[in-house]
Design a protein around this motif. Structure first.
Motif, PDB file in Angstrom:
ATOM      1  N   TYR A  22      -4.817   3.080  10.959  1.00  0.00           N
ATOM      2  CA  TYR A  22      -5.385   1.838  10.439  1.00  0.00           C
ATOM      3  C   TYR A  22      -5.506   0.797  11.544  1.00  0.00           C
ATOM      4  O   TYR A  22      -4.739   0.789  12.505  1.00  0.00           O
ATOM      5  N   LYS A  69      -0.775   5.470  11.578  1.00  0.00           N
ATOM      6  CA  LYS A  69      -1.411   6.013  10.373  1.00  0.00           C
ATOM      7  C   LYS A  69      -2.939   5.955  10.448  1.00  0.00           C
ATOM      8  O   LYS A  69      -3.631   6.366   9.508  1.00  0.00           O
ATOM      9  N   LYS A 125      -3.871   3.839   0.943  1.00  0.00           N
ATOM     10  CA  LYS A 125      -4.667   5.051   1.178  1.00  0.00           C
ATOM     11  C   LYS A 125      -5.808   5.246   0.186  1.00  0.00           C
ATOM     12  O   LYS A 125      -6.916   5.652   0.576  1.00  0.00           O
ATOM     13  N   LEU A 182       1.752   1.973   3.101  1.00  0.00           N
ATOM     14  CA  LEU A 182       0.422   2.433   3.498  1.00  0.00           C
ATOM     15  C   LEU A 182       0.046   3.732   2.779  1.00  0.00           C
ATOM     16  O   LEU A 182      -1.086   3.881   2.302  1.00  0.00           O
ATOM     17  N   ASP A 183       0.989   4.661   2.674  1.00  0.00           N
ATOM     18  CA  ASP A 183       0.707   5.954   2.053  1.00  0.00           C
ATOM     19  C   ASP A 183       0.496   5.837   0.543  1.00  0.00           C
ATOM     20  O   ASP A 183      -0.371   6.504  -0.023  1.00  0.00           O
ATOM     21  N   ASN A 184       1.284   5.008  -0.110  1.00  0.00           N
ATOM     22  CA  ASN A 184       1.271   4.967  -1.569  1.00  0.00           C
ATOM     23  C   ASN A 184       0.339   3.909  -2.164  1.00  0.00           C
ATOM     24  O   ASN A 184      -0.043   4.010  -3.328  1.00  0.00           O
ATOM     25  N   TYR A 218      -7.886   3.260  -1.028  1.00  0.00           N
ATOM     26  CA  TYR A 218      -9.058   2.411  -0.808  1.00  0.00           C
ATOM     27  C   TYR A 218     -10.041   3.025   0.179  1.00  0.00           C
ATOM     28  O   TYR A 218     -11.183   2.566   0.282  1.00  0.00           O
ATOM     29  N   ASP A 219      -9.592   4.021   0.934  1.00  0.00           N
ATOM     30  CA  ASP A 219     -10.453   4.682   1.912  1.00  0.00           C
ATOM     31  C   ASP A 219     -11.117   3.670   2.838  1.00  0.00           C
ATOM     32  O   ASP A 219     -12.335   3.698   3.076  1.00  0.00           O
ATOM     33  N   LYS A 239     -10.180   1.515   6.596  1.00  0.00           N
ATOM     34  CA  LYS A 239      -9.244   1.526   7.726  1.00  0.00           C
ATOM     35  C   LYS A 239      -8.908   0.137   8.266  1.00  0.00           C
ATOM     36  O   LYS A 239      -8.014  -0.005   9.086  1.00  0.00           O
ATOM     37  N   THR A 261      -4.204  -0.741  -6.452  1.00  0.00           N
ATOM     38  CA  THR A 261      -3.097   0.160  -6.731  1.00  0.00           C
ATOM     39  C   THR A 261      -1.991  -0.649  -7.400  1.00  0.00           C
ATOM     40  O   THR A 261      -1.592  -1.682  -6.865  1.00  0.00           O
TER      41      THR A 261
END
Length: 275
Positions: free
Chosen positions: A256, A254, A226, A221-223, A228-229, A231, A131
């Motif tokens: 993880y 979240k 996420k 974590l959200d941006n 990468y799917d 945990k 990302t």
């Protein structure tokens, strides 16, 4: 001998034969070739021992901002600092260095939370998904620079307790105008913003400050993670390390699990290259 470097926005750690040396940070997006060369010359002339200097035959440099285009600038600066005597110089992103340092030859998600932030999915040899970090203006969620920015925004707009703002102005001896000057008109604003995390960390027991820290990690974590799917996450960097307890709480909320949290990927890089 192999000279290994891990360069962030604030500091660069150099390792040779398990000895470590610190210089200022290196980022080719913020410094020109001459400035980078001077930092490496300082390492060479004032820090490295003669027997180390005489036996360097490889340099492995992992640095913030070392895109393929900018890596050429860093490589040239390093080569010239060593008088073009070392032919085997490899310059790669700090993210690949973090992935190697955290995961070695294993697959995993590697995250950097320091002055800036970054993340990737690593297959044990190379980065296969990333990302874009986008820097502290457009991105860098979770980083020290963004946390410092969030803190100043909340404090100057009156969203934090008066005791926090009073303590800040007493410690830093800065006015609002001074802060604007430092952020908008002086160089390396990201380092200034990240430096404020020492104060932020000292006030983490305050509910408002704690909420900012948690929000910064949640945004990361959200941006960034996420997509990468995956945990199971691994972290390196000063912010991840010094705020590890809060990071683990937010990650768990979240869904993880966190494996490693290290202050620097250097130890992992030393182990990797010693093999």
């Amino acid at each position: 001998m192999t000279l290994i470097a891990d360069a962030g926005g604030t500091n660069t750690t150099w390792c040779i034969n398990k000895n470590k040396y610190e210089t200022s940070g290196i980022n080719p997006f913020q410094q020109d070739e001459k400035s980078i060369r001077e930092i490496v010359e300082n390492l060479k002339e004032n820090l490295l021992k003669k027997e180390e200097l005489d036996n360097i035959d490889k340099i492995r440099f992992y640095g913030a901002g070392c895109t393929p285009e900018k890596s050429v600038v860093v490589k040239k600066a390093i080569s010239e600092a060593f008088e073009n005597k070392i032919s085997d110089i490899d310059v790669q992103s700090d993210l690949l260095g973090a992935a190697i340092g955290l995961c070695g030859n294993e697959k995993g998600v590697a995250c950097i939370l320091g002055t800036g932030s970054n993340s990737c999915l690593y297959d044990g040899e190379k980065i296969v998904q990333q990302t874009p970090a986008l820097g502290y203006v457009l991105g860098d969620e979770g980083s020290g620079a963004v946390l410092g920015r969030m803190f100043l925004n909340a404090m100057l707009k009156g969203r934090l307790d008066k005791c926090i703002s009073d303590a800040f102005f007493e410690e830093y001896k800065m006015t609002q105008a001074d802060i604007i000057e430092r952020v908008y008109r002086q160089p390396l604003a990201n380092r200034f913003l990240a430096s404020l995390t020492v104060f932020v960390g000292s006030k983490r027991d305050n509910a408002g400050v704690l909420a900012l820290i948690k929000e910064n990690f949640a945004n990361f974590l959200d941006n960034n993670v996420k997509p990468y799917d995956c945990k199971l996450l691994n972290f390196t960097g000063s912010i991840a390390y010094h705020f590890a307890e809060i990071l683990r709480i937010v990650a768990a909320e979240k869904g993880y699990e966190i494996g490693k949290i290290t202050q620097s990927p250097v130890e992992g890089l030393i182990e990797y290259y010693s093999k």
